[in-house]
Design an enzyme around this catalytic site. Structure first.
Site, PDB file in Angstrom:
ATOM      1  N   ASP A  36     -11.960  -9.715   8.215  1.00 37.51           N
ATOM      2  CA  ASP A  36     -10.766  -8.441   8.076  1.00 37.51           C
ATOM      3  C   ASP A  36     -11.146  -7.343   9.250  1.00 37.51           C
ATOM      4  O   ASP A  36     -12.366  -6.685   9.207  1.00 37.51           O
ATOM      5  CB  ASP A  36     -10.768  -7.963   6.799  1.00 37.51           C
ATOM      6  CG  ASP A  36     -10.170  -8.903   5.844  1.00 37.51           C
ATOM      7  OD1 ASP A  36      -8.894  -9.391   6.048  1.00 37.51           O
ATOM      8  OD2 ASP A  36     -10.854  -9.404   4.891  1.00 37.51           O
ATOM      9  N   ASP A 177      -3.765 -14.546   1.018  1.00 37.22           N
ATOM     10  CA  ASP A 177      -4.857 -13.531   0.931  1.00 37.22           C
ATOM     11  C   ASP A 177      -4.691 -12.556   0.116  1.00 37.22           C
ATOM     12  O   ASP A 177      -3.766 -11.856   0.268  1.00 37.22           O
ATOM     13  CB  ASP A 177      -4.941 -12.989   2.582  1.00 37.22           C
ATOM     14  CG  ASP A 177      -6.210 -12.202   2.630  1.00 37.22           C
ATOM     15  OD1 ASP A 177      -7.088 -11.859   1.936  1.00 37.22           O
ATOM     16  OD2 ASP A 177      -6.400 -11.652   3.809  1.00 37.22           O
TER      17      ASP A 177
HETATM   18  C1  DX5 Z   1      -7.438  -7.687   1.744  1.00 37.72           C
HETATM   19  C2  DX5 Z   1      -8.286  -8.776   2.430  1.00 37.72           C
HETATM   20  C3  DX5 Z   1      -8.926  -9.719   1.743  1.00 37.72           C
HETATM   21  C4  DX5 Z   1      -9.627  -9.506   0.445  1.00 37.72           C
HETATM   22  C5  DX5 Z   1      -9.869 -10.759  -0.353  1.00 37.72           C
HETATM   23  O1  DX5 Z   1      -6.962  -6.962   2.700  1.00 37.72           O
HETATM   24  O2  DX5 Z   1      -7.623  -9.279   3.421  1.00 37.72           O
HETATM   25  O3  DX5 Z   1      -9.906 -10.553   2.751  1.00 37.72           O
HETATM   26  O4  DX5 Z   1     -10.829  -8.888   0.591  1.00 37.72           O
HETATM   27  O5  DX5 Z   1     -10.583 -10.522  -1.432  1.00 37.72           O
HETATM   28  P1  DX5 Z   1     -10.221 -10.233  -2.994  1.00 37.72           P
HETATM   29  O6  DX5 Z   1     -10.490 -11.502  -3.795  1.00 37.72           O
HETATM   30  O7  DX5 Z   1     -11.282  -9.251  -3.237  1.00 37.72           O
HETATM   31  O8  DX5 Z   1      -8.910  -9.794  -3.214  1.00 37.72           O
HETATM   32 ZN    ZN Z   2      -7.771 -10.664   5.121  1.00 41.63          ZN
END
Ligand code: DX5
Ligand code: ZN
Length: 223
Positions: A36, A177
Site C-alpha cells: 500500500d 481489498d
Molecule cells: C486498505 C488497505 C488494505 C488493508 C487490508 O486501505 O489497502 O491493504 O490494510 O487489511 P485489513 O484486513 O486490515 O482491512
Molecule cells: Zn491496498
C-alpha cells in the site's frame, strides 16, 4: 490448480520483522505481496514508499502487487520499481489521465489494474476495459487497516463479474481489498473475486501463525 490468489498486505506486518514475515509468507504459498502506497492527499494516511519498494523488489521472490493510493499517479510512475509479472493498481478517482498511467504500467510488462472506491460505480470502468488486466474493488474506504466491510461491495463484486462476462471481458481478474476476513473472503470468492488482499483480518490476525492463517484462508476461497 486454483486460480485464486492470496496477496498478504505488507503494511499489516510488524515492520521491524518484515524479513521474517517475508520468509514465512514465501514458504506458505502466498501468491503476491500487496504494497500500500498512500500520499497523505488522496488518502489522509502515509504508508510504504519508493525506497521500501526498491529494496523489497531486490529481495522478494514473489511478484509485487502495488496499490497506489496517490493523486496523479501518471506523473510518478517512474518512481516505482516494478516489472514483468508484477501488478500495479491506480485509482479511478485519483487521475484525470488514467490511460496514460495504465499504458505506462503495461509498457513495463506489469499487469495494470484500476481500483475503485466503494462509492464509485462499475459503469466508470466502461472505457477502460481494453486497457486493464483487472479491477481492484475496495471493500472499505482506503486509508487504514482494520476497518469494517462496506456491505454493499459484496453485491458489487457479483455485478462486476456478471457484467465483465457479458461484455466479453471475463478474463479480467477481480481483486478485493479491505476487511477480507475469513468469513468475508468466502462470500467474496463466491461473488467472483480472484485476488484477496489479506491484512489484519486474516493472514495477520492474532492467535495463529501466518502459515496457519494462510492455509485457513486458502480453504475458504477455493470453491
Ligand atoms: C486498505 C488497505 C488494505 C488493508 C487490508 O486501505 O489497502 O491493504 O490494510 O487489511 P485489513 O484486513 O486490515 O482491512
Ligand atoms: Zn491496498
Amino acid at each position: 490448480m486454483s486460480s485464486k490468489k492470496i496477496a498478504p498486505s505488507v503494511m499489516c506486518a510488524p515492520l521491524l520483522e518484515v524479513e521474517r514475515c517475508l520468509q514465512e509468507l514465501e514458504s506458505c504459498g502466498s501468491d503476491l505481496l500487496h504494497i500500500d502506497v498512500m500520499d497523505g492527499s488522496f488518502v489522509s494516511n502515509y504508508t510504504l514508499g519508493t525506497d521500501f519498494i526498491r529494496q523489497l523488489k531486490e529481495r522478494a521472490k514473489l511478484p509485487l502487487d502495488i496499490h497506489l493510493m496517490i493523486n496523479d499517479p501518471e506523473r510518478k510512475m517512474d518512481w516505482f520499481v516494478f516489472g514483468e509479472g508484477d501488478y500495479v493498481s491506480v485509482h479511478f478517482e485519483a487521475s484525470a489521465h488514467l490511460h496514460r498511467a495504465l499504458t505506462a504500467i503495461r509498457a513495463r510488462g506489469a499487469k495494470a489494474l484500476v481500483a475503485i472506491n466503494p462509492s464509485t460505480p462499475i459503469s466508470s470502468l466502461d472505457s477502460l476495459l481494453d486497457d486493464i488486466d483487472g479491477v481492484l474493488i475496495m471493500t472499505v474506504n482506503p486509508g487504514f487497516a482494520g476497518q469494517k466491510l462496506v456491505e454493499s461491495t459484496i453485491k458489487k463484486i457479483q455485478k462486476l463479474r456478471t457484467w465483465l462476462v457479458a461484455e466479453g471481458y471475463g478474463h479480467l481478474e477481480i481483486e478485493v481489498d479491505g476487511n477480507v476476513s475469513f468469513e468475508n473472503a468466502k462470500r467474496m470468492s463466491e461473488a467472483g473475486a480472484d485476488i484477496f488482499v489479506a491484512g489484519s483480518s486474516s493472514v495477520f490476525a492474532k492467535g495463529a501463525t501466518l502459515a496457519e492463517n494462510t492455509e485457513n484462508l486458502r480453504k475458504l476461497i477455493e470453491l
